[in-house]
Motif scaffolding. Sequence first.
Motif, PDB file in Angstrom:
ATOM      1  N   LEU A 128       0.860  -1.163  -0.062  1.00 45.15           N
ATOM      2  CA  LEU A 128       0.035   0.001  -0.056  1.00 45.15           C
ATOM      3  C   LEU A 128       0.805   1.293  -0.197  1.00 45.15           C
ATOM      4  O   LEU A 128       0.720   2.289  -0.756  1.00 45.15           O
ATOM      5  N   ALA A 129       1.834   1.160   0.759  1.00 49.00           N
ATOM      6  CA  ALA A 129       2.727   2.481   0.873  1.00 49.00           C
ATOM      7  C   ALA A 129       3.548   2.675  -0.408  1.00 49.00           C
ATOM      8  O   ALA A 129       3.524   3.817  -0.831  1.00 49.00           O
ATOM      9  N   CYS A 171       1.068   4.172  -3.066  1.00 49.18           N
ATOM     10  CA  CYS A 171       0.589   5.323  -2.587  1.00 49.18           C
ATOM     11  C   CYS A 171       1.767   6.442  -3.071  1.00 49.18           C
ATOM     12  O   CYS A 171       1.470   7.456  -3.592  1.00 49.18           O
ATOM     13  N   THR A 228      -1.800   7.268   1.885  1.00 50.16           N
ATOM     14  CA  THR A 228      -1.956   5.815   2.728  1.00 50.16           C
ATOM     15  C   THR A 228      -3.228   5.979   3.803  1.00 50.16           C
ATOM     16  O   THR A 228      -3.906   4.873   4.192  1.00 50.16           O
TER      17      THR A 228
END
Length: 432
Positions: free
Chosen positions: A332-333, A336, A428
């Motif tokens: 996810l990081a 993003c 995030t």
Amino acid sequence: MSSSVNVFLTLDKPAAFLKQSALVSHSDQGVNVHVGSDSVENLRKIQKAGRHLDGQGYASVQLAGAGWDMESQWAFYQGFNSTMSDNTVAWNETDEGVASQLDDMRAANQFTRELVNLSAEEIYPLSLAERVSEHLKSIAPENVSARFIVGDELKNEGWMGIYTVGRASQHAPVLAVIDYNPTGDENAPVDYALVGKGITYDSGGYSIKPSEGMLSMKCDMGGAATLAGALSTAIRRGLNKRVKLFLCCAENMISGKAYKLGDIITYKNGLRVEVVNTDAEGRLVLADGLMAAGEAGAKQVIDAATLTGAAQMAVGNEFNAVFSIDEQAAALALNCAAQENELLWRLPLATWHMENTPSPFADCANSRPQKGGGAGGASNAAGFLLRFAPNDGQGWLHFDLAGAYQKSSTPMWAAGATAMGARTIAATLLAD
């Protein structure tokens, strides 16, 4: 006569009398920035053009003509933003919605950069906590509350990392707990906890830094500032989750009260840590913040810090580094970061990294007694933090902000703070 110069994007090649690699050229209409077909490389060219125009003495520009989307305008702004001047950028007038988003981004960015760039005489532990609290309250006054745990109160409540690192300074150490709760329910669960390293000045303590290494150490609260900027950005974008921000604030100074090599800190969770390097203080204060995040019951935890020179050696000053043992959180990081056009690279972290700072006198040490913590220093620092991360590290991200500060100007950045990472972390927080 206009007070701003128009800046245009163009696919045309520079005139024949210029080098064909020229980024900018001038015409009767204003300044042309020469771009190509590679959209990613174009952002780098545009940011460099902003630095170039600042270096030529331009103070006010209007982004004019076609081709200026949000990211290209933001790239120019980041390059044109100058530490010692009040340069102004008027956004392209074709899309008012984009201009409004850019205004919000600029406000959060300027706040973050100013926090980092101000001297340690102005930004000390309590003033850092107060400035961040006041800024967030100015955006969402009904949804933000704050508590500051100061000086001996830290010792009384068991926050021994922050207390120990900061006790030698005339400025008392602080754990700031800033609660953004848009739900209106004081019992609402905490979706995210943000834990920021707020070392407002780092002398290195008795493991004292050389003079040239100490010069830029007002920036060692860059993690706290970056998370404050991220939360500011996310709130402006409509964040509807409860987030608690923990700022671990101290000055790492030398006096008769200072902590020493060989001292052992007993943390609130009972873990005993031998200090083998007083200049590895960031992880000592973050440990308290991570435990506080656990006490808050946060589902997801993000910490951010200008933590190790080892991360800079690995990724340079162009990237930030991220560590996690949670594959979903790490993905996810990184997604993003790509979405926000910020450079982020994942470095190794495994559970066995917790064992890489052993001590014969305590449960572990805060580093290895070698320059830079030895091989794998950034991963070993992350391994130390993993000992304190809630939920055995699930849902936890650790950002080592190698790109948060430039000691001198570059073709991309003015000297000083960059605020790089704030957009990634904001995205995030906002992700479903």
